[in-house]
Design a protein around this motif. Structure first.
Motif, PDB file in Angstrom:
ATOM      1  N   THR A 134       0.875  -1.202   0.033  1.00  0.00           N
ATOM      2  CA  THR A 134       0.239  -0.084   0.106  1.00  0.00           C
ATOM      3  C   THR A 134       0.763   1.158  -0.058  1.00  0.00           C
ATOM      4  O   THR A 134       2.159   1.144   0.088  1.00  0.00           O
ATOM      5  CB  THR A 134      -0.848   0.051   1.154  1.00  0.00           C
TER       6      THR A 134
ATOM      7  N   ILE B  36       3.341   4.291  -0.267  1.00  0.00           N
ATOM      8  CA  ILE B  36       4.489   4.749  -0.950  1.00  0.00           C
ATOM      9  C   ILE B  36       5.162   3.571  -1.477  1.00  0.00           C
ATOM     10  O   ILE B  36       5.596   3.459  -2.609  1.00  0.00           O
ATOM     11  CB  ILE B  36       5.373   5.435   0.099  1.00  0.00           C
ATOM     12  N   GLY B  37       5.318   2.401  -0.698  1.00  0.00           N
ATOM     13  CA  GLY B  37       5.889   1.124  -1.293  1.00  0.00           C
ATOM     14  C   GLY B  37       4.924   0.557  -2.439  1.00  0.00           C
ATOM     15  O   GLY B  37       5.843   0.420  -3.429  1.00  0.00           O
TER      16      GLY B  37
ATOM     17  N   THR C 208       0.025  -8.090   5.946  1.00  0.00           N
ATOM     18  CA  THR C 208      -1.331  -8.397   5.678  1.00  0.00           C
ATOM     19  C   THR C 208      -1.716  -9.152   4.383  1.00  0.00           C
ATOM     20  O   THR C 208      -1.751  -8.486   3.142  1.00  0.00           O
ATOM     21  CB  THR C 208      -2.286  -7.144   5.721  1.00  0.00           C
TER      22      THR C 208
ATOM     23  N   SER D  84       8.883  -7.501  11.441  1.00  0.00           N
ATOM     24  CA  SER D  84       9.737  -7.336  12.990  1.00  0.00           C
ATOM     25  C   SER D  84      10.084  -8.736  13.361  1.00  0.00           C
ATOM     26  O   SER D  84      10.434  -8.886  14.654  1.00  0.00           O
ATOM     27  CB  SER D  84       8.392  -6.948  13.781  1.00  0.00           C
TER      28      SER D  84
ATOM     29  N   ASN E 177      11.231  -0.165   3.354  1.00  0.00           N
ATOM     30  CA  ASN E 177      10.171   1.074   3.142  1.00  0.00           C
ATOM     31  C   ASN E 177       8.956   0.524   4.284  1.00  0.00           C
ATOM     32  O   ASN E 177       8.339   1.469   4.845  1.00  0.00           O
ATOM     33  CB  ASN E 177       9.512   1.054   1.923  1.00  0.00           C
TER      34      ASN E 177
ATOM     35  N   GLY F 113       7.053   0.334   7.474  1.00  0.00           N
ATOM     36  CA  GLY F 113       7.176   1.284   8.445  1.00  0.00           C
ATOM     37  C   GLY F 113       5.620   1.057   9.126  1.00  0.00           C
ATOM     38  O   GLY F 113       4.617   1.179   8.426  1.00  0.00           O
TER      39      GLY F 113
ATOM     40  N   TYR G 123       8.618   6.807  16.804  1.00  0.00           N
ATOM     41  CA  TYR G 123       8.901   6.786  15.498  1.00  0.00           C
ATOM     42  C   TYR G 123       9.939   7.625  14.902  1.00  0.00           C
ATOM     43  O   TYR G 123      10.830   7.014  14.320  1.00  0.00           O
ATOM     44  CB  TYR G 123       7.389   7.273  14.990  1.00  0.00           C
TER      45      TYR G 123
ATOM     46  N   LYS H 231      13.429   6.210  13.015  1.00  0.00           N
ATOM     47  CA  LYS H 231      13.809   6.935  11.871  1.00  0.00           C
ATOM     48  C   LYS H 231      15.424   7.431  11.840  1.00  0.00           C
ATOM     49  O   LYS H 231      16.043   7.487  11.008  1.00  0.00           O
ATOM     50  CB  LYS H 231      12.742   8.115  11.106  1.00  0.00           C
TER      51      LYS H 231
ATOM     52  N   PRO I 183      10.265  11.639   3.286  1.00  0.00           N
ATOM     53  CA  PRO I 183       9.071  12.184   2.755  1.00  0.00           C
ATOM     54  C   PRO I 183       8.540  12.948   4.085  1.00  0.00           C
ATOM     55  O   PRO I 183       8.629  12.778   5.256  1.00  0.00           O
ATOM     56  CB  PRO I 183       8.126  11.054   2.587  1.00  0.00           C
TER      57      PRO I 183
ATOM     58  N   THR J  75       2.637  12.620   3.927  1.00  0.00           N
ATOM     59  CA  THR J  75       2.233  12.007   2.591  1.00  0.00           C
ATOM     60  C   THR J  75       0.946  11.369   2.767  1.00  0.00           C
ATOM     61  O   THR J  75       0.815  10.533   3.712  1.00  0.00           O
ATOM     62  CB  THR J  75       3.275  10.954   1.907  1.00  0.00           C
TER      63      THR J  75
ATOM     64  N   SER K 244      -1.538   8.538   2.892  1.00  0.00           N
ATOM     65  CA  SER K 244      -1.365   7.203   2.511  1.00  0.00           C
ATOM     66  C   SER K 244      -2.168   6.657   3.805  1.00  0.00           C
ATOM     67  O   SER K 244      -2.729   7.053   4.805  1.00  0.00           O
ATOM     68  CB  SER K 244       0.001   6.751   2.512  1.00  0.00           C
ATOM     69  N   PRO K 245      -2.430   5.094   3.473  1.00  0.00           N
ATOM     70  CA  PRO K 245      -3.201   4.449   4.782  1.00  0.00           C
ATOM     71  C   PRO K 245      -2.620   4.605   6.021  1.00  0.00           C
ATOM     72  O   PRO K 245      -3.242   4.199   6.965  1.00  0.00           O
ATOM     73  CB  PRO K 245      -3.120   3.186   4.105  1.00  0.00           C
ATOM     74  N   ILE K 246      -1.352   5.147   6.249  1.00  0.00           N
ATOM     75  CA  ILE K 246      -0.506   5.262   7.509  1.00  0.00           C
ATOM     76  C   ILE K 246      -1.348   6.019   8.391  1.00  0.00           C
ATOM     77  O   ILE K 246      -1.362   5.848   9.844  1.00  0.00           O
ATOM     78  CB  ILE K 246       0.924   5.702   7.341  1.00  0.00           C
ATOM     79  N   GLN K 247      -2.016   7.157   8.056  1.00  0.00           N
ATOM     80  CA  GLN K 247      -2.765   7.812   8.949  1.00  0.00           C
ATOM     81  C   GLN K 247      -3.812   7.180   9.587  1.00  0.00           C
ATOM     82  O   GLN K 247      -4.289   7.219  10.690  1.00  0.00           O
ATOM     83  CB  GLN K 247      -3.102   9.256   8.116  1.00  0.00           C
TER      84      GLN K 247
HETATM   85  N1  LIG Z   1       2.996   8.802   4.914  1.00  0.00           N
HETATM   86  C1  LIG Z   1       3.657   9.611   5.314  1.00  0.00           C
HETATM   87  O1  LIG Z   1       3.299  10.554   5.852  1.00  0.00           O
HETATM   88  C2  LIG Z   1       5.149   9.062   5.760  1.00  0.00           C
HETATM   89  C3  LIG Z   1       6.000  10.158   5.839  1.00  0.00           C
HETATM   90  C4  LIG Z   1       7.427   9.770   6.047  1.00  0.00           C
HETATM   91  C5  LIG Z   1       7.891   8.733   5.813  1.00  0.00           C
HETATM   92  N2  LIG Z   1       6.834   7.521   5.861  1.00  0.00           N
HETATM   93  C6  LIG Z   1       7.351   6.240   5.811  1.00  0.00           C
HETATM   94  O2  LIG Z   1       7.066   5.336   4.481  1.00  0.00           O
HETATM   95  C7  LIG Z   1       6.786   4.057   4.725  1.00  0.00           C
HETATM   96  C8  LIG Z   1       5.576   3.507   4.124  1.00  0.00           C
HETATM   97  O3  LIG Z   1       4.793   4.153   4.741  1.00  0.00           O
HETATM   98  P1  LIG Z   1       3.006   4.588   3.925  1.00  0.00           P
HETATM   99  O4  LIG Z   1       2.689   5.981   4.239  1.00  0.00           O
HETATM  100  O5  LIG Z   1       3.051   4.237   2.734  1.00  0.00           O
HETATM  101  O6  LIG Z   1       1.972   3.790   4.937  1.00  0.00           O
HETATM  102  P2  LIG Z   1       1.442   2.535   4.340  1.00  0.00           P
HETATM  103  O7  LIG Z   1       0.440   2.646   3.167  1.00  0.00           O
HETATM  104  O8  LIG Z   1       0.647   1.885   5.749  1.00  0.00           O
HETATM  105  O9  LIG Z   1       2.272   1.415   4.321  1.00  0.00           O
HETATM  106  C9  LIG Z   1       3.031   0.696   4.863  1.00  0.00           C
HETATM  107  C10 LIG Z   1       3.684  -0.845   4.353  1.00  0.00           C
HETATM  108  O10 LIG Z   1       4.577  -1.307   5.459  1.00  0.00           O
HETATM  109  C11 LIG Z   1       3.832  -2.744   5.579  1.00  0.00           C
HETATM  110  N3  LIG Z   1       3.923  -3.126   6.902  1.00  0.00           N
HETATM  111  C12 LIG Z   1       3.716  -2.722   8.010  1.00  0.00           C
HETATM  112  N4  LIG Z   1       3.878  -3.346   8.924  1.00  0.00           N
HETATM  113  C13 LIG Z   1       4.727  -4.368   8.636  1.00  0.00           C
HETATM  114  C14 LIG Z   1       5.243  -5.637   9.067  1.00  0.00           C
HETATM  115  N5  LIG Z   1       5.513  -5.796  10.381  1.00  0.00           N
HETATM  116  N6  LIG Z   1       5.919  -6.556   8.227  1.00  0.00           N
HETATM  117  C15 LIG Z   1       5.955  -6.212   6.961  1.00  0.00           C
HETATM  118  N7  LIG Z   1       5.378  -5.128   6.388  1.00  0.00           N
HETATM  119  C16 LIG Z   1       4.645  -4.368   7.153  1.00  0.00           C
HETATM  120  C17 LIG Z   1       2.504  -2.431   5.153  1.00  0.00           C
HETATM  121  O11 LIG Z   1       1.867  -3.749   4.972  1.00  0.00           O
HETATM  122  P3  LIG Z   1       0.215  -4.349   5.546  1.00  0.00           P
HETATM  123  O12 LIG Z   1      -0.164  -3.145   6.031  1.00  0.00           O
HETATM  124  O13 LIG Z   1      -0.137  -4.810   4.250  1.00  0.00           O
HETATM  125  O14 LIG Z   1       0.639  -5.378   6.496  1.00  0.00           O
HETATM  126  C18 LIG Z   1       2.391  -1.466   3.994  1.00  0.00           C
HETATM  127  O15 LIG Z   1       2.676  -2.210   2.882  1.00  0.00           O
HETATM  128  C19 LIG Z   1       6.931   4.013   6.241  1.00  0.00           C
HETATM  129  O16 LIG Z   1       8.000   3.567   6.400  1.00  0.00           O
HETATM  130  C20 LIG Z   1       6.603   5.315   6.792  1.00  0.00           C
HETATM  131  O17 LIG Z   1       7.092   5.529   8.228  1.00  0.00           O
HETATM  132  C21 LIG Z   1       5.393   7.827   5.590  1.00  0.00           C
END
Ligand SMILES: NC(=O)c1ccc[n+]([C@@H]2O[C@H](COP(=O)([O-])OP(=O)(O)OC[C@H]3O[C@@H](n4cnc5c(N)ncnc54)[C@H](OP(=O)(O)O)[C@@H]3O)[C@@H](O)[C@H]2O)c1
Length: 245
Positions: free
Chosen positions: A13, A15-16, A36, A59, A84, A86, A147, A151, A177, A180, A182-185
């Protein structure tokens, strides 16, 4: 020319996933991981034949070992790695308990550390590792203490690895970044209102007048993974639309 093979942890999901899509459009093959199954299945169905995916909880050292074995069996060698995967859970310093501390450090730092270590034998010479860090390393955001520490640890690790792994032709650079969309929020434990306010704030105050999207980050990651950045070492490209200026 043979397509380059890139491993993207957490490629299901956000960024990745955007990076996986972009790399495939630029004639790469990608190997994505996630925790997941439903997300992995959806991602693979969208990405098509040039993507392979494995469920692997980053982990868990056992699961990293299993992942590396699967990649070795199927692909033998890889050209690059985007670290990536996280998580971010919103919590102020005083309410950050041991469970949240361990969960965050285990995914964001320990997982990254051992994924890199165990994939070294599969990385070609030359090859590229890109770490996904964050602007939180140099700009303080409340409710991000562990967090941010995870980082910052990644950025310190990059420096050491650029010295230790240079003789293997492995270089390490970073993408940093800003906020951004994304689903992270939604996974962060923040309320819908707090998320909406965060995104609105960064849309209205950013010099680009909008929030950063995962698709903005993908070409930067591709540049760092490609031979176009062959002589870069320990560079950090901030992709935040200028919002931390
Ligand atoms: N969005 C932002 O604002 C932002 C800003 C700076 C940096 N980042 C960094 O960008 C990266 C990607 O985040 P995103 O914003 O794209 O969020 P995201 O859509 O939630 O993506 C996170 C990805 O990591 C995977 N993941 C989470 N826990 C995991 C685990 N224990 N084992 C394997 N995979 C795992 C998730 O997979 P599943 O959910 O399918 O398990 C998903 O594919 C992160 O490292 C985040 O810290 C994000």
């Amino acid at each position: 020319m043979k397509k380059k093979i890139i491993v993207i942890t957490g490629g299901t999901t956000g960024i990745g996933f955007a990076c996986a899509e972009y790399l495939i459009s630029e004639e790469y093959k990608v190997i994505i991981t996630g925790k997941t199954k439903a997300n992995l299945d959806i991602a693979l169905s969208k990405l098509g034949n040039n993507a392979t995916g494995f469920l692997s909880d980053t982990s868990s050292i056992v699961e990293i070992d299993e992942l590396v074995l699967k990649i070795k069996t199927q692909f033998k060698q890889i050209d690059g790695l985007f670290v990536n995967a996280g998580i971010y859970k919103s919590a102020n310093f005083l309410s950050t308990d041991e469970e949240l501390f361990d969960q965050t450090m285990n995914v964001n730092f320990k997982g990254a550390f051992f994924t890199i270590q165990k994939l070294i034998p599969l990385l070609k010479n030359p090859s590229s590792i890109v770490l996904n860090t964050s602007v939180v390393v140099f700009k303080a955001f409340a409710n991000t203490s562990v967090y941010t520490a995870s980082k910052s640890a990644l950025e310190s690790l990059a420096q050491v690895l650029n010295v230790e792994l240079a003789n293997k032709g492995i270089r390490i650079n970073m993408v940093s970044p800003g906020v951004t969309e994304s689903p992270i929020q939604k996974k962060s434990g923040m309320t819908e209102e707090a998320i909406s306010n965060l995104l609105k704030h960064f849309s209205s105050t950013s010099p680009i007048g909008r929030i950063v999207k995962p698709t903005d980050i993908a070409p930067i990651v591709e540049f760092l993974l490609s031979d176009k950045s062959l002589v870069l070492r320990n560079e950090k490209i901030i992709v935040d639309g200028g919002s931390t200026l």
